[in-house]
Design an enzyme around this catalytic site. Structure first.
Site, short mmCIF file in Angstrom:
data_model
loop_
_atom_site.label_atom_id
_atom_site.label_comp_id
_atom_site.label_asym_id
_atom_site.label_seq_id
_atom_site.Cartn_x
_atom_site.Cartn_y
_atom_site.Cartn_z
CE LYS A 116 -4.51 0.81 0.29
NZ LYS A 116 -5.61 -0.08 -0.05
N1 NAI Z 1 -11.02 2.49 -4.91
C1 NAI Z 1 -10.91 1.17 -4.80
O1 NAI Z 1 -10.86 0.43 -5.81
C2 NAI Z 1 -10.88 0.52 -3.46
C3 NAI Z 1 -11.17 1.23 -2.31
N2 NAI Z 1 -11.26 0.56 -1.11
C4 NAI Z 1 -11.60 1.26 0.12
O2 NAI Z 1 -12.88 1.88 0.00
C5 NAI Z 1 -12.92 3.07 0.78
C6 NAI Z 1 -13.34 4.23 -0.10
O3 NAI Z 1 -12.43 4.36 -1.17
P1 NAI Z 1 -12.79 5.15 -2.51
O4 NAI Z 1 -14.23 5.06 -2.76
O5 NAI Z 1 -11.82 4.71 -3.53
O6 NAI Z 1 -12.40 6.64 -2.08
P2 NAI Z 1 -12.90 8.01 -2.72
O7 NAI Z 1 -11.86 8.98 -2.40
O8 NAI Z 1 -13.33 7.81 -4.13
O9 NAI Z 1 -14.24 8.33 -1.89
C7 NAI Z 1 -14.23 8.47 -0.51
C8 NAI Z 1 -15.62 8.85 -0.04
O10 NAI Z 1 -15.63 8.89 1.39
C9 NAI Z 1 -16.14 10.16 1.80
N3 NAI Z 1 -15.52 10.51 3.07
C10 NAI Z 1 -14.26 10.94 3.28
N4 NAI Z 1 -14.07 11.20 4.58
C11 NAI Z 1 -15.23 10.92 5.20
C12 NAI Z 1 -15.67 10.98 6.53
N5 NAI Z 1 -14.85 11.41 7.50
N6 NAI Z 1 -16.94 10.60 6.81
C13 NAI Z 1 -17.75 10.18 5.82
N7 NAI Z 1 -17.40 10.09 4.54
C14 NAI Z 1 -16.15 10.47 4.23
C15 NAI Z 1 -15.79 11.12 0.67
O11 NAI Z 1 -16.60 12.27 0.69
C16 NAI Z 1 -16.09 10.23 -0.52
O12 NAI Z 1 -17.47 10.17 -0.77
C17 NAI Z 1 -11.53 3.21 1.39
O13 NAI Z 1 -11.55 2.63 2.67
C18 NAI Z 1 -10.65 2.39 0.46
O14 NAI Z 1 -9.48 1.92 1.10
C19 NAI Z 1 -11.07 -0.79 -1.04
C20 NAI Z 1 -10.78 -1.53 -2.14
C21 NAI Z 1 -10.57 -0.93 -3.43
O1 AKG Z 2 -6.54 -2.53 -7.20
C1 AKG Z 2 -5.57 -2.70 -6.49
O2 AKG Z 2 -4.50 -3.10 -6.89
C2 AKG Z 2 -5.62 -2.43 -5.00
C3 AKG Z 2 -6.90 -1.90 -4.49
C4 AKG Z 2 -6.75 -1.60 -3.03
O3 AKG Z 2 -5.94 -0.77 -2.65
C5 AKG Z 2 -7.52 -2.34 -2.05
O4 AKG Z 2 -8.10 -3.37 -2.38
O5 AKG Z 2 -7.56 -1.91 -0.88
#
Ligand code: NAI
Ligand code: AKG
Length: 424
Positions: A116
């Site tokens: 990460k």
């Molecule tokens: N993007 C991906 O493919 C993956 C993401 N994740 C996990 O999913 C989660 C979200 O990631 P993404 O959607 O990619 O991020 P992103 O940056 O696209 O969206 C994050 C969202 O969370 C909201 N947010 C931020 N701080 C907040 C708070 N204090 N309270 C409530 N909402 C809040 C933001 O406004 C936004 O809607 C993270 O924990 C990430 O590690 C896990 C696997 C893969």
């Molecule tokens: O797509 C990837 O390689 C990693 C996604 C990721 O950071 C996660 O699954 O938490």
């Protein structure tokens, strides 16, 4: 007497994200009787790069950010994991997330280890040009540990396709044009069809499979989702297409609640203009804290970590928590949910659709051959359903919780690879 001296021993000790993940790993090692040397190796990271990231801001001042790339374990293949831009992305959090990636990739049987990255910054208060400079400098400063067969970053919270395009470009400037160096790139630069929706689709597939197991129609399942970024918004879209009734969603600016169900297509049109779910109608405003305690069936934290803790777990009313975010439930919160018989689908299963399609993207880049969207979604569907079934069967056989079964399967595979490769 100073403030620190007044701390009483009855206050709960803060368990760091890394300690939390290690608790799950060590409990799995005890169940599996994993050799102690293997466990010792997995307690720490293989390599941790800590890099200065100086950025000339638009107002010409220089800000020096701190960035990390943590490679936890690579016994099963090149290191793989996202890059997070967030004010709280410190070394301990990034290390914990790298550990989770090791077990997530193993659980999904992907040929990757776990890594990460992170930069402690607030991307919501930076301009596009500042983010471009930050991303390039970060990539240059960690570039020596990356590689198509070494370590392949991807998007995570606060980063997106554009960030990956900049990373690919900055890496290419030094090492030559290398699309497979990152996944989650724009399709125009060799990204895979379907990577944008993959994590949310994986979450929704897990929800659908659980509903099938429970013999409840999705139409009768009320869903509340915290976070409306990549993961939360795609989960809402696909779950509502599957028939689930999404009754609440939120983002960092606030949330909305409509017990009759939210029209997600209309919400997306609102979001495109307003930049937040807050204010959408017909719906009532709701805070992020209240959303977690809402009367609903499936609660889907899809934003930051550690939102369900010993402080609020007793007030969670959902009967299922689907961990779309990484590490949204602390061990103390988990124990309370367990005592209340709330079923928790763990992050290393629920959000594994993202890294699974990242694997497909990497494969396509290496083969220089593009898959159509239908193939990507079909392969994702098969892998998510197979792993969901394997995990639930294992949990039923061993009388364990889904999280325990997930770590048991993951650790077994990682430990075997460590031994076969002669790491211990
Ligand atoms: N993007 C991906 O493919 C993956 C993401 N994740 C996990 O999913 C989660 C979200 O990631 P993404 O959607 O990619 O991020 P992103 O940056 O696209 O969206 C994050 C969202 O969370 C909201 N947010 C931020 N701080 C907040 C708070 N204090 N309270 C409530 N909402 C809040 C933001 O406004 C936004 O809607 C993270 O924990 C990430 O590690 C896990 C696997 C893969
Ligand atoms: O797509 C990837 O390689 C990693 C996604 C990721 O950071 C996660 O699954 O938490």
């Amino acid at each position: 007497m100073g403030g620190a001296d007044m701390t009483t021993t009855s206050e709960p000790r803060h368990v760091s994200p890394t300690e939390s993940v290690l608790q799950s790993v060590i409990a799995a090692a005890d169940r599996l009787r994993t050799p102690p040397e293997v466990v010792d190796l997995l307690r720490t990271s293989w390599r941790e790069v800590r890099a200065q990231v100086p950025v000339r801001m638009d107002d010409r001042t220089l800000r020096i950010f701190e960035g990390y790339r943590v490679q936890h374990n690579g016994a099963r293949g090149p290191y793989k994991g996202g890059v997070r831009f967030h004010p709280k992305a410190d070394l301990d959090e990034v290390r914990a997330l790298a550990m989770l990636m090791t077990y997530k990739c193993a659980l999904m049987d992907l040929p990757f280890g776990g890594a990460k990255g992170g930069v402690m910054c607030d991307p919501t208060h930076m301009s596009e040009t500042e983010l471009n400079r930050l991303t390039r400098t970060y990539t240059q400063h960690i570039g020596m540990v990356l590689g198509v067969n070494r370590d392949i970053p991807a998007p995570d919270m606060g980063t997106n396709q554009q960030t990956m395009a900049w990373m690919m470009d900055a890496y290419g400037a030094r090492y030559g044009y290398t699309p497979g160096i990152v996944t989650g790139k724009p399709v125009e630069l060799g990204g895979s069809y379907g990577r944008d929706q993959a994590t949310g689709r994986g979450v929704a597939i897990c929800m659908r499979e659980l509903a099938r197991m429970e013999r409840v129609a999705p139409q009768d399942i009320r869903v509340a989702i915290q976070g409306y970024g990549n993961v939360g918004s795609w989960t809402a879209r696909i779950a509502s297409e599957m028939g689930f009734r999404v009754i609440a969603v939120s983002d960092v600016k606030g949330g909305i609640w409509n017990p009759d169900g939210i029209d997600i297509a209309a919400l997306d049109r609102w979001f495109a203009v307003a930049g937040s779910v807050a204010g959408f109608e017909p719906a009532e405003p709701i805070t992020n804290e209240a959303l977690l305690e809402l009367d609903c069936d499936y609660l889907v934290p899809a934003a930051i970590g550690e939102v369900i803790t010993e402080e609020n777990a007793a007030r969670v009313k959902a009967r299922v928590v689907v961990e779309a975010a990484n590490h949204p439930v602390t061990p103390a919160g988990d124990a309370i949910l367990r005592a209340k018989k709330v079923l928790v689908l763990p992050d290393i299963l629920a959000n594994a659709g993202g890294v699974t399609v990242s694997y497909f993207e990497w494969t396509q880049n290496i083969q220089q051959f593009r898959w159509p969207l239908e193939r990507v979604l079909d392969e994702l569907e098969k892998r998510m359903v197979a792993t969901f079934d394997e995990l639930m069967t294992r949990a039923a056989r061993d009388g364990t919780q889904p999280r325990e079964a997930a770590f048991d399967i993951g650790l077994e595979r990682v430990a075997r690879a460590i031994q076969l490769r002669g790491f211990v």
